[in-house]
Design an enzyme around this catalytic site. Structure first.
Site, short mmCIF file in Angstrom:
data_model
loop_
_atom_site.label_atom_id
_atom_site.label_comp_id
_atom_site.label_asym_id
_atom_site.label_seq_id
_atom_site.Cartn_x
_atom_site.Cartn_y
_atom_site.Cartn_z
N GLU A 1 0.85 -1.20 0.00
CA GLU A 1 0.00 0.00 0.00
C GLU A 1 0.89 1.26 0.00
O GLU A 1 1.35 1.69 -1.03
CB GLU A 1 -1.01 -0.05 1.15
C1 HEC Z 1 -3.54 1.18 -1.73
C2 HEC Z 1 -4.88 1.41 -1.31
C3 HEC Z 1 -5.17 1.86 0.11
C4 HEC Z 1 -4.58 2.91 0.79
C5 HEC Z 1 -3.47 3.81 0.33
C6 HEC Z 1 -5.29 2.98 2.05
N1 HEC Z 1 -6.25 2.02 2.13
FE1 HEC Z 1 -7.61 1.78 3.61
N2 HEC Z 1 -8.16 0.02 2.82
C7 HEC Z 1 -7.74 -0.48 1.61
C8 HEC Z 1 -8.22 -1.85 1.47
C9 HEC Z 1 -7.99 -2.76 0.27
C10 HEC Z 1 -8.92 -2.16 2.65
C11 HEC Z 1 -9.55 -3.49 3.04
C12 HEC Z 1 -8.44 -4.42 3.50
C13 HEC Z 1 -8.92 -5.60 4.31
O1 HEC Z 1 -10.05 -5.62 4.79
O2 HEC Z 1 -8.12 -6.51 4.49
C14 HEC Z 1 -8.88 -0.94 3.48
C15 HEC Z 1 -9.54 -0.80 4.71
C16 HEC Z 1 -9.64 0.40 5.38
C17 HEC Z 1 -10.52 0.66 6.50
C18 HEC Z 1 -11.50 -0.33 7.11
C19 HEC Z 1 -12.91 -0.01 6.73
C20 HEC Z 1 -13.88 -1.08 7.12
O3 HEC Z 1 -15.05 -0.96 6.76
O4 HEC Z 1 -13.48 -2.06 7.75
C21 HEC Z 1 -10.30 1.96 6.90
C22 HEC Z 1 -10.99 2.70 8.03
C23 HEC Z 1 -9.26 2.49 6.05
N3 HEC Z 1 -8.90 1.52 5.12
C24 HEC Z 1 -8.69 3.74 6.17
C25 HEC Z 1 -7.49 4.10 5.54
C26 HEC Z 1 -6.64 5.22 5.95
C27 HEC Z 1 -6.93 6.14 7.10
C28 HEC Z 1 -5.60 5.24 5.08
C29 HEC Z 1 -4.39 6.17 5.09
C30 HEC Z 1 -3.58 6.12 6.28
C31 HEC Z 1 -5.80 4.16 4.13
N4 HEC Z 1 -6.94 3.47 4.47
C32 HEC Z 1 -4.98 3.90 3.03
C33 HEC Z 1 -6.99 0.20 0.67
C34 HEC Z 1 -6.20 1.30 0.97
#
Ligand code: HEC
Ligand code: HEC
Length: 347
Positions: free
Chosen positions: A139
Site C-alpha cells: 500500500e
Molecule cells: C492502496 C490502497 C489503500 C490505501 C493507500 C489505504 N487504504 Fe484503507 N483500505 C484499503 C483496502 C484494500 C482495505 C480493506 C483491507 C482488508 O479488509 O483486508 C482498506 C480498509 C480500510 C478501513 C477499514 C474499513 C472497514 O469498513 O473495515 C479503513 C478505516 C481504512 N482503510 C482507512 C485508511 C486510511 C486512514 C488510510 C491512510 C492512512 C488508508 N486506508 C490507506 C486500501 C487502501
C-alpha cells in the site's frame, strides 16, 4: 345518457393508466420493527480519542498526505476518495509500485462506527487501523514508524499542528499520534440521507416503492445482519450460508483466528451509501448493486427475493445515499517540504 357513454370508457382508461404507473402499495412500515434502525450520528465519538478541532484539522491534512508513502504519491485518499463516497471504484486497489491488493477497499464513511475494522476485523478501531496501510508494503510502503516520524518532523508546519493537537505531549510528532489524528478526522465522516429524514418521522421522505423495498428487505431476513444506524457494521457472519461463495481463496476471519468455524466469516458491511460504493463484496467481484442484492438473497437467506422485489430493494437502498460533507472533506493546504524532507523512493 349519451354523455355517460362517451365518458365512461375514457374514465376507465385513465384509471387503469394510473394504476399501472403506481408502485406496489405498501402500508406504513411497522414502527416496532423500525426500532432496529437508527438515524446516522453527527459524529462517531470515542472516549479514548476525543476529537478536538486541532486534532481533526491535523487528521484531515494527514489523510491527504502523499508523503506518508514511500513513493510520495499515495495517500489515504488515493484508495478512499472522500468526494467519491470513500472508495476508489475499482475491484481491488493499486498501491506502491502498482501492486494490487486482494481485497476491495471499503468506504471510510461511517467506518469508525463499526464494531471492528477491515473485512476480517483484524484492527479494533480506526485509530489502530490507520497505521496499517502506511507500513503495508503493497500500500503506502513506509519502512517503519521512525521513517514516518522523520518525514513529519522535517516540516515545521507539521510540528506546529501536532503541538496544537497534542498540547500535553513532550514529543507530539509520533506515528501513534498521527494515527490518532487521522482517526479523529474519520470519526466525522458521516452523511445524512433521506432514510434519516424518514427515521426522524418525515414519512413522505421516501416513496411507496422505496417503502415496499424496505419491507421486502426485512421479510427476506436481510435486516437480521444489516441493521442499526449503519445498516451493518455490527457483527461477523459467514458468507455463503445457504449456497457456497464462488471464490474460496480468501477465507476471511479464519486468517486472523485460525479457527475452523471462521472460514468464510466476514464483517457484515454497512449499507449506507451502498449505491455509490461499488464494486461490491470483499473481493470486489460484483459491479452492479442489483446483482449484489440477488446474490445475497440466494446465498444468505431462506427464500430468494423475486425480480420486482430486487428492484424495490435497490430503490430503498438508494434512500441510504447521503450528501457528501463538502466543507468537512475539503483538501487543506499541505505543509511545505524542507531540505530535510526525505525524497520519494521508487523501490
Ligand atoms: C492502496 C490502497 C489503500 C490505501 C493507500 C489505504 N487504504 Fe484503507 N483500505 C484499503 C483496502 C484494500 C482495505 C480493506 C483491507 C482488508 O479488509 O483486508 C482498506 C480498509 C480500510 C478501513 C477499514 C474499513 C472497514 O469498513 O473495515 C479503513 C478505516 C481504512 N482503510 C482507512 C485508511 C486510511 C486512514 C488510510 C491512510 C492512512 C488508508 N486506508 C490507506 C486500501 C487502501
Ligand atoms: C447472515 C448475514 C447476512 C444476511 C442475512 C444478509 N447479508 Fe448482506 N452481507 C453479509 C456479509 C457478511 C457481507 C460481506 C460479504 C463479503 O463481501 O464477503 C454482506 C454484503 C452485502 C452487500 C455488499 C456490501 C459491500 O459493501 O460490498 C450487499 C449489497 C448486501 N450484503 C445486501 C444484502 C441483502 C439485500 C440481503 C437480503 C437479501 C442481505 N444482504 C442479507 C451478511 C448478510
Amino acid at each position: 345518457m349519451q354523455k355517460i357513454h362517451t365518458i365512461l370508457p375514457l374514465l376507465l382508461l385513465v384509471l387503469t393508466a394510473c394504476q399501472k404507473a403506481q408502485p406496489p402499495a405498501v402500508a406504513e412500515i411497522d414502527s416496532d420493527f423500525l426500532k432496529n434502525f437508527q438515524v446516522a450520528p453527527a459524529k462517531m465519538e470515542s472516549d479514548k480519542n476525543p476529537a478536538t478541532e486541532a486534532k481533526v484539522n491535523l487528521g484531515r491534512v494527514l489523510y491527504y498526505e502523499e508523503r506518508l508513502s514511500k513513493s510520495q504519491n499515495i495517500s489515504c485518499n488515493t484508495c478512499h476518495l472522500l468526494d467519491k463516497y470513500g472508495v476508489d471504484g475499482t475491484p481491488t486497489s493499486t498501491g506502491f509500485k502498482g501492486q494490487k491488493g486482494g481485497r476491495n477497499a471499503p468506504t471510510t464513511y461511517f467506518a469508525a462506527g463499526h464494531i471492528v475494522q477491515f473485512w476480517d476485523g483484524r484492527a479494533a478501531d480506526v485509530e489502530e487501523q490507520a497505521k496499517g496501510p502506511v507500513l503495508n508494503p503493497i500500500e503506502m510502503a513506509m519502512t517503519d514508524a521512525s521513517s514516518v516520524e522523520a518525514t513529519l518532523r522535517s516540516m515545521p508546519e507539521y510540528v506546529e499542528m501536532f503541538k496544537k493537537a497534542f498540547p500535553d505531549a513532550k514529543q507530539p510528532v509520533t506515528f501513534d499520534n498521527a494515527a490518532l489524528a487521522i482517526g479523529a478526522f474519520e470519526r466525522g465522516l458521516v452523511t445524512e440521507s433521506r432514510w434519516d429524514h424518514y427515521l426522524k418521522g418525515h414519512k413522505d421522505s421516501i416513496t411507496p416503492e422505496e417503502k415496499a423495498g424496505f419491507v421486502a428487505f426485512s421479510k427476506a431476513g436481510c435486516a437480521s445482519c444489516h441493521n442499526g444506524a449503519y445498516v451493518g457494521g455490527r457483527l461477523y457472519t459467514k458468507v455463503g450460508i445457504k449456497k457456497a461463495w464462488p471464490k474460496q481463496d480468501d477465507l476471511g476471519r479464519f486468517a486472523v483466528t485460525k479457527q475452523e468455524h471462521q472460514k468464510m466469516v466476514f464483517k457484515v458491511p454497512s449499507l449506507r451509501n451502498i449505491d455509490k460504493t461499488g464494486p461490491y463484496f470483499h473481493d470486489g467481484s460484483v459491479a452492479q448493486l442489483e446483482e449484489a442484492v440477488k446474490m445475497m438473497s440466494e446465498m444468505q437467506t431462506e427464500k430468494p427475493l423475486t425480480e420486482p422485489e430486487v428492484v424495490a430493494v435497490v430503490a430503498w437502498m438508494k434512500t441510504l445515499t447521503g450528501d457528501i460533507p463538502a466543507d468537512y472533506i475539503k483538501k487543506p493546504a499541505m505543509p511545505a517540504a524542507t531540505a530535510q524532507t526525505p525524497k520519494p523512493q521508487a523501490d
